[in-house]
Write an enzyme that holds these catalytic residues in place. Structure first.
Site, PDB file in Angstrom:
ATOM      1  CB  THR A  96     -54.034 -34.704   7.412  1.00 43.09           C
ATOM      2  OG1 THR A  96     -53.298 -34.623   8.636  1.00 43.09           O
ATOM      3  CG2 THR A  96     -55.299 -35.512   7.631  1.00 43.09           C
ATOM      4  CE  LYS A  98     -53.819 -35.188  12.327  1.00 44.92           C
ATOM      5  NZ  LYS A  98     -53.342 -36.569  12.331  1.00 44.92           N
ATOM      6  CB  CYS A 136     -56.434 -35.009 -39.051  1.00 44.58           C
ATOM      7  SG  CYS A 136     -55.626 -33.504 -39.611  1.00 44.58           S
ATOM      8  CG  MET A 190     -59.522 -37.680 -44.863  1.00 43.26           C
ATOM      9  SD  MET A 190     -58.409 -36.538 -45.749  1.00 43.26           S
ATOM     10  CE  MET A 190     -59.549 -35.760 -46.858  1.00 43.26           C
ATOM     11  CD  GLU A 200     -46.971 -34.778 -42.121  1.00 41.60           C
ATOM     12  OE1 GLU A 200     -48.148 -34.998 -42.481  1.00 41.60           O
ATOM     13  OE2 GLU A 200     -46.646 -34.664 -40.926  1.00 41.60           O
ATOM     14  CG  HIS A 221     -58.775 -32.663 -35.409  1.00 39.24           C
ATOM     15  ND1 HIS A 221     -57.986 -33.703 -34.973  1.00 39.24           N
ATOM     16  CD2 HIS A 221     -58.034 -31.961 -36.299  1.00 39.24           C
ATOM     17  CE1 HIS A 221     -56.798 -33.624 -35.563  1.00 39.24           C
ATOM     18  NE2 HIS A 221     -56.798 -32.578 -36.372  1.00 39.24           N
ATOM     19  CD  GLU A 227     -60.406 -35.263 -32.816  1.00 30.64           C
ATOM     20  OE1 GLU A 227     -61.207 -35.413 -33.762  1.00 30.64           O
ATOM     21  OE2 GLU A 227     -59.181 -35.148 -32.990  1.00 30.64           O
TER      22      GLU A 227
HETATM   23  N1  GLN Z   1     -49.698 -34.178 -40.435  1.00 31.87           N
HETATM   24  C1  GLN Z   1     -50.886 -33.918 -41.162  1.00 31.87           C
HETATM   25  C2  GLN Z   1     -50.955 -32.479 -41.627  1.00 31.87           C
HETATM   26  O1  GLN Z   1     -50.259 -31.635 -41.149  1.00 31.87           O
HETATM   27  C3  GLN Z   1     -52.114 -34.274 -40.346  1.00 31.87           C
HETATM   28  C4  GLN Z   1     -52.285 -33.469 -39.106  1.00 31.87           C
HETATM   29  C5  GLN Z   1     -53.217 -34.067 -38.108  1.00 31.87           C
HETATM   30  O2  GLN Z   1     -53.499 -35.273 -38.135  1.00 31.87           O
HETATM   31  N2  GLN Z   1     -53.701 -33.273 -37.156  1.00 31.87           N
HETATM   32  O3  GLN Z   1     -51.726 -32.154 -42.504  1.00 31.87           O
END
Ligand code: GLN
Length: 534
Positions: free
Chosen positions: A190, A225, A383, A386, A407, A509, A511
């Site tokens: 503890t 305690k 994201c 995709m 990118e 997203h 999720e």
């Molecule tokens: N890098 C990519 C963009 O900016 C995808 C971003 C991500 O996956 N959140 O569009």
């Protein structure tokens, strides 16, 4: 209750004791007793938000409906309570200082010396009470990041001390500590808890309840305690034993009567059990699966379990909805190449390609997508996942050699994914992505329409790049269709391949919206497709 009760959750001894889960569990139990609750996280670092942090630092960045880039604990809050959070639910030291400095420049403190106490602590108290003052909540639960004794958390603990003084019985402090088991001595210790409470006392804060994270059950003596040395009642010493799943924690806290103890401290007596039917059903299904399925999660942060937290949790929600165990097989995309692809993705029933930024591991993601497309394995791309699906289709179906996202290669001959128009004028990197909830219209007769069972949806975003609409006709003619479109600016939010059992890529997203009470349909149906494939 019209005036809210403020519950602070502090942590002692070490980090990673699960303050976020304890806070979310307290919220769940109070909510299950019919109270309106909200949870907030105060982060002691100087970044204004975690948006520019590498996931290696604090895990994934969670995005709220209003477009705040926040700590991943807010994900737990939403997943446990099914209540939306917002920018007000996550405050960092950077944000506090930014606001105080802006006020100073505006002249709000004219004549005064601006100091940590009272100016910074006032700003902290203001941020905490901002939620309470909305008049919507019975309880505002505030989790204080870091560990007591950290230099960075001092102003927060001081703000707690002041709020306790000002609000007297409308303020509670719950301290989460570690009670380690020393195998050589064969006993629980503890002392670390005593020391961390002492540290809190040095800052003038006496905790009301002590939650002890432990590997072994606390016996009566240990409880006595801790109570004696830390000036709390014995009923206020709560055991938080290691659990099989985080979703056990609310039920464990219920059996330890943490909710009853909180209510007793504010003079509310309880006579009935909280309503946890949906929660218990979820737990039952989670623990009694009728089979299993392997989902490959292809990403570049596989050694770090918090980097894809919301995706992992969404798959767990989807597993219970399908009454099946989902084995998540993390595959490091950097290690995938043409020659080992078959071995790396062997026995995988569904392929999920993760979001991300930058070049590292991207070719492995593209190869996995080719594998999923050609072998008719259910695929979900999120994201960047995709975007990689669009690149793969461009290169291997449409024959666009060297197709890429700008990118990764600004000078590609086929910029099938390109920077969004309004991103071109942006200079700073903090908080400047396309963030938060946007509407999307689904096309009838598509896979996603079948998944969502409606035409208008809203999902959360975090990106700068987008499908390049100059190529849309060519893609659609070749069989990759845009099944979800932003109604206002025509951005392609979802792509799918018609001639494939289940191939869906989403620019948003999903999720971030999956919860215990409402598992996200995209994950549910993706897992279902993987089961069918198996
Ligand atoms: N890098 C990519 C963009 O900016 C995808 C971003 C991500 O996956 N959140 O569009």
């Amino acid at each position: 209750m019209h005036k809210p009760i403020y519950i602070f959750v502090t942590g002692g001894v070490t980090s990673s004791l699960g303050k976020g889960i304890i806070s979310a569990s307290i919220a769940k139990l109070l909510q299950a007793r019919g109270y309106a609750v909200t949870i907030q996280k105060l982060d002691p670092y100087i970044n204004v938000d975690p948006g520019t942090l590498n996931p290696y630092e604090h895990g994934e960045c969670y995005v709220t409906e209003d477009g705040a880039e926040t700590d991943l604990d807010l994900g737990y809050y939403e997943r446990f309570t099914n209540i939306k959070t917002s920018q007000a639910n996550n405050v960092t030291t950077g944000r506090i200082y930014q606001s105080v400095i802006n006020k100073e420049r505006r002249g709000d403190y004219l004549g005064e010396t601006v100091q940590v106490i009272p100016h910074i602590t006032d700003e902290i108290k203001y941020s905490v009470q901002l939620l309470g003052n909305k008049g919507e909540f019975d309880f505002v639960i505030t989790e204080i990041g870091g560990t007591v004794g950290d230099i960075e958390s001092l102003p927060y603990i001081e703000a707690v001390r002041q709020m306790r003084w000002e609000l007297t019985n409308r303020c509670l402090v719950i301290h989460l500590t570690l009670v380690p088991y020393l195998s050589a001595a064969g006993e629980l210790k503890t002392k670390p808890t005593q020391h961390s409470v002492k540290l809190l006392l040095e800052s003038g804060v006496q905790p009301d309840i002590i939650v002890c994270r432990t590997e072994r059950h606390l016996n009566d003596n240990i409880r006595k305690k801790i109570a004696l040395f830390c000036n709390v009642e014995k009923t206020s010493v709560i055991e938080s034993i290691d659990a099989d799943t985080i979703y056990d924690v609310p039920v464990l806290m219920l059996s330890e009567k943490l909710d009853v103890e909180i209510l007793r401290k504010i003079n509310i007596s309880v006579d009935k059990e909280p309503e946890l039917k949906v929660w218990r059903e979820f737990l039952y299904k989670l623990k009694n699966p009728k089979g299993e399925v392997n989902i490959g999660l292809i990403g570049k942060y596989v050694e770090l379990k918090d980097a894809y937290k919301s995706i992992v949790e969404s798959l767990i929600h989807a597993s219970t909805a399908n009454e099946i165990k989902v084995n998540i097989i993390m595959v490091q995309s950097e290690h995938i190449n043409e020659s080992n692809l078959n071995i790396k993705l062997e026995n995988i029933d569904g392929i999920l390609v993760a979001p991300g930024f930058g070049e590292r591991g991207i070719e492995g993601k593209i190869l996995s997508i080719k594998f999923a497309r050609e072998n008719k394995i259910p695929f979900l791309g999120i994201c960047l996942g995709m975007q990689c699906a669009v690149v793969e289709f461009g290169r291997n179906v449409l024959g666009y050699k060297g197709a890429y996202s700008t990118e990764i290669n600004e000078n590609t001959k086929y910029p099938v994914i390109d920077l969004m128009e309004d991103q071109k004028k942006i200079s700073g990197l903090g908080g400047t992505m396309r963030l938060g909830s946007y509407p999307c219209d689904l096309k009838k007769g598509t896979k996603v329409y079948e998944v969502y069972q409606k035409q208008h949806i809203k999902e959360r975003h975090r990106h700068r790049y987008e499908f390049n609409n100059n190529y849309l006709d060519k893609y659609q003619d070749a069989g990759m269709i845009a099944s979800g479109i932003n109604p206002k600016d025509n951005l392609v939010e979802i792509i799918e391949i018609k001639e494939h059992p289940w191939f869906v890529g989403v620019q948003f997203h999903p999720e971030y919206q999956s919860t215990v009470a409402k598992p996200h349909p995209l994950f549910v149906r993706f897992v279902e497709a993987a089961i069918m494939k198996k």
